[in-house]
Design a protein around this motif. Structure first.
Motif, PDB file in Angstrom:
ATOM      1  N   GLY A 133       0.712 -92.677 -10.002  1.00  0.00           N
ATOM      2  CA  GLY A 133       0.390 -92.923 -11.405  1.00  0.00           C
ATOM      3  C   GLY A 133       1.202 -92.113 -12.387  1.00  0.00           C
ATOM      4  O   GLY A 133       0.886 -92.085 -13.586  1.00  0.00           O
ATOM      5  N   ALA A 134       2.260 -91.482 -11.954  1.00  0.00           N
ATOM      6  CA  ALA A 134       3.071 -90.633 -12.834  1.00  0.00           C
ATOM      7  C   ALA A 134       3.546 -91.385 -14.079  1.00  0.00           C
ATOM      8  O   ALA A 134       3.536 -90.843 -15.176  1.00  0.00           O
ATOM      9  CB  ALA A 134       4.275 -90.075 -12.083  1.00  0.00           C
ATOM     10  N   GLY A 135       3.936 -92.613 -13.905  1.00  0.00           N
ATOM     11  CA  GLY A 135       4.461 -93.389 -15.020  1.00  0.00           C
ATOM     12  C   GLY A 135       3.418 -93.766 -16.061  1.00  0.00           C
ATOM     13  O   GLY A 135       3.762 -94.242 -17.137  1.00  0.00           O
ATOM     14  N   LYS A 136       2.151 -93.527 -15.771  1.00  0.00           N
ATOM     15  CA  LYS A 136       1.076 -93.881 -16.702  1.00  0.00           C
ATOM     16  C   LYS A 136       0.502 -92.673 -17.438  1.00  0.00           C
ATOM     17  O   LYS A 136      -0.455 -92.807 -18.191  1.00  0.00           O
ATOM     18  CB  LYS A 136      -0.046 -94.584 -15.940  1.00  0.00           C
ATOM     19  N   LEU A 137       1.073 -91.508 -17.232  1.00  0.00           N
ATOM     20  CA  LEU A 137       0.556 -90.312 -17.893  1.00  0.00           C
ATOM     21  C   LEU A 137       0.873 -90.338 -19.386  1.00  0.00           C
ATOM     22  O   LEU A 137       1.932 -90.802 -19.800  1.00  0.00           O
ATOM     23  CB  LEU A 137       1.144 -89.056 -17.258  1.00  0.00           C
ATOM     24  N   SER A 138      -0.040 -89.818 -20.172  1.00  0.00           N
ATOM     25  CA  SER A 138       0.127 -89.797 -21.624  1.00  0.00           C
ATOM     26  C   SER A 138       1.110 -88.703 -22.039  1.00  0.00           C
ATOM     27  O   SER A 138       1.363 -87.765 -21.272  1.00  0.00           O
ATOM     28  CB  SER A 138      -1.218 -89.525 -22.294  1.00  0.00           C
ATOM     29  N   PRO A 139       1.636 -88.796 -23.254  1.00  0.00           N
ATOM     30  CA  PRO A 139       2.522 -87.731 -23.740  1.00  0.00           C
ATOM     31  C   PRO A 139       1.836 -86.357 -23.734  1.00  0.00           C
ATOM     32  O   PRO A 139       2.472 -85.351 -23.434  1.00  0.00           O
ATOM     33  CB  PRO A 139       2.851 -88.167 -25.171  1.00  0.00           C
ATOM     34  N   TRP A 181      15.169 -75.623 -14.782  1.00  0.00           N
ATOM     35  CA  TRP A 181      14.847 -77.049 -14.769  1.00  0.00           C
ATOM     36  C   TRP A 181      15.741 -77.728 -15.796  1.00  0.00           C
ATOM     37  O   TRP A 181      15.734 -77.370 -16.964  1.00  0.00           O
ATOM     38  CB  TRP A 181      13.373 -77.221 -15.123  1.00  0.00           C
ATOM     39  N   ILE A 182      16.510 -78.701 -15.368  1.00  0.00           N
ATOM     40  CA  ILE A 182      17.420 -79.410 -16.270  1.00  0.00           C
ATOM     41  C   ILE A 182      16.684 -80.570 -16.944  1.00  0.00           C
ATOM     42  O   ILE A 182      16.610 -80.631 -18.163  1.00  0.00           O
ATOM     43  CB  ILE A 182      18.668 -79.933 -15.512  1.00  0.00           C
ATOM     44  N   HIS A 183      16.167 -81.501 -16.158  1.00  0.00           N
ATOM     45  CA  HIS A 183      15.358 -82.607 -16.665  1.00  0.00           C
ATOM     46  C   HIS A 183      14.753 -83.368 -15.491  1.00  0.00           C
ATOM     47  O   HIS A 183      15.062 -83.085 -14.341  1.00  0.00           O
ATOM     48  CB  HIS A 183      16.151 -83.550 -17.586  1.00  0.00           C
ATOM     49  N   SER A 184      13.882 -84.336 -15.824  1.00  0.00           N
ATOM     50  CA  SER A 184      13.223 -85.139 -14.783  1.00  0.00           C
ATOM     51  C   SER A 184      13.189 -86.604 -15.190  1.00  0.00           C
ATOM     52  O   SER A 184      13.218 -86.928 -16.369  1.00  0.00           O
ATOM     53  CB  SER A 184      11.788 -84.650 -14.559  1.00  0.00           C
ATOM     54  N   TYR A 185      13.098 -87.460 -14.185  1.00  0.00           N
ATOM     55  CA  TYR A 185      12.962 -88.899 -14.378  1.00  0.00           C
ATOM     56  C   TYR A 185      11.613 -89.309 -13.807  1.00  0.00           C
ATOM     57  O   TYR A 185      11.314 -89.028 -12.646  1.00  0.00           O
ATOM     58  CB  TYR A 185      14.075 -89.655 -13.634  1.00  0.00           C
ATOM     59  N   VAL A 186      10.803 -89.969 -14.628  1.00  0.00           N
ATOM     60  CA  VAL A 186       9.477 -90.390 -14.181  1.00  0.00           C
ATOM     61  C   VAL A 186       9.512 -91.877 -13.882  1.00  0.00           C
ATOM     62  O   VAL A 186       9.992 -92.682 -14.684  1.00  0.00           O
ATOM     63  CB  VAL A 186       8.420 -90.117 -15.273  1.00  0.00           C
ATOM     64  N   THR A 187       9.007 -92.245 -12.715  1.00  0.00           N
ATOM     65  CA  THR A 187       8.893 -93.649 -12.330  1.00  0.00           C
ATOM     66  C   THR A 187       7.406 -93.925 -12.110  1.00  0.00           C
ATOM     67  O   THR A 187       6.571 -93.072 -12.410  1.00  0.00           O
ATOM     68  CB  THR A 187       9.710 -93.932 -11.053  1.00  0.00           C
ATOM     69  N   THR A 219      -7.446 -84.860  -6.929  1.00  0.00           N
ATOM     70  CA  THR A 219      -6.200 -85.608  -6.908  1.00  0.00           C
ATOM     71  C   THR A 219      -5.768 -85.965  -8.322  1.00  0.00           C
ATOM     72  O   THR A 219      -4.608 -85.813  -8.682  1.00  0.00           O
ATOM     73  CB  THR A 219      -6.344 -86.891  -6.055  1.00  0.00           C
ATOM     74  N   SER A 220      -6.692 -86.423  -9.153  1.00  0.00           N
ATOM     75  CA  SER A 220      -6.363 -86.787 -10.533  1.00  0.00           C
ATOM     76  C   SER A 220      -5.889 -85.572 -11.311  1.00  0.00           C
ATOM     77  O   SER A 220      -4.919 -85.638 -12.050  1.00  0.00           O
ATOM     78  CB  SER A 220      -7.578 -87.397 -11.229  1.00  0.00           C
ATOM     79  N   ARG A 221      -6.577 -84.456 -11.139  1.00  0.00           N
ATOM     80  CA  ARG A 221      -6.203 -83.232 -11.837  1.00  0.00           C
ATOM     81  C   ARG A 221      -4.821 -82.776 -11.386  1.00  0.00           C
ATOM     82  O   ARG A 221      -3.989 -82.370 -12.180  1.00  0.00           O
ATOM     83  CB  ARG A 221      -7.242 -82.146 -11.555  1.00  0.00           C
ATOM     84  N   PHE A 222      -4.568 -82.865 -10.081  1.00  0.00           N
ATOM     85  CA  PHE A 222      -3.277 -82.459  -9.533  1.00  0.00           C
ATOM     86  C   PHE A 222      -2.163 -83.348 -10.074  1.00  0.00           C
ATOM     87  O   PHE A 222      -1.124 -82.868 -10.485  1.00  0.00           O
ATOM     88  CB  PHE A 222      -3.318 -82.521  -8.004  1.00  0.00           C
ATOM     89  N   THR A 223      -2.392 -84.642 -10.071  1.00  0.00           N
ATOM     90  CA  THR A 223      -1.393 -85.581 -10.576  1.00  0.00           C
ATOM     91  C   THR A 223      -1.087 -85.282 -12.031  1.00  0.00           C
ATOM     92  O   THR A 223       0.073 -85.215 -12.430  1.00  0.00           O
ATOM     93  CB  THR A 223      -1.896 -87.035 -10.432  1.00  0.00           C
ATOM     94  N   PHE A 224      -2.121 -85.055 -12.812  1.00  0.00           N
ATOM     95  CA  PHE A 224      -1.947 -84.753 -14.225  1.00  0.00           C
ATOM     96  C   PHE A 224      -1.115 -83.490 -14.401  1.00  0.00           C
ATOM     97  O   PHE A 224      -0.135 -83.463 -15.134  1.00  0.00           O
ATOM     98  CB  PHE A 224      -3.326 -84.590 -14.892  1.00  0.00           C
TER      99      PHE A 224
END
Length: 130
Positions: A52-58, A81-87, A5-10
């Motif tokens: 945890g999307a909003g906590k991912l590092s650059p 892909w135009i762009h994305s919004y992370v919450t 799950t962590s790897r997938f989220t990353f």
């Protein structure tokens, strides 16, 4: 199960942000001319649940973005892909594509989730009130 799950989220978050920095400054309207002549491009918003999307590092975001862009390049000009919004726990992506199936194919190849895909019919803003 947690490491997967962590790897997938990353991976997912990184995929979603590829090109975000370069595309964020580009003017966007869903009425822009299609980038392909084979079919009309439609504009979609894709909702992706990524805990945890909003906590991912650059660095994590860059890696996911690179993977996404690689798949998009392989798929050709009928999807963009135009762009994305992370919450906090979701990512909302704006795509141009000939059809919804291409978005699902991209997600499968890139290993990223798709919860909903909605075609955008028009965009309004404060300028619309003028």
């Amino acid at each position: 199960m947690k490491p997967i799950t962590s790897r997938f989220t990353f991976l997912f978050v990184v995929l979603l942000f590829s090109g975000f920095a370069t595309r964020a400054q580009t003017a966007y309207t869903p009425t822009t001319k299609p980038t392909t002549t084979t079919a009309e491009m439609k504009t979609y918003i894709i909702e992706r649940e990524v805990p945890g999307a909003g906590k991912l590092s650059p660095e994590q975001l860059k890696s996911v973005s690179q993977t996404s862009c690689k798949v998009l390049k392989e798929m050709g000009p009928q999807i963009e892909w135009i762009h994305s919004y992370v919450t906090g726990d979701k990512i909302f992506c704006i795509y141009k594509a000939e059809n919804e199936e291409l978005i699902r194919e991209h997600a499968k190849k890139a290993g990223i989730p798709v919860n909903t895909i909605t075609q955008i019919s028009t965009v309004i803003s404060p300028a619309t009130a003028q």
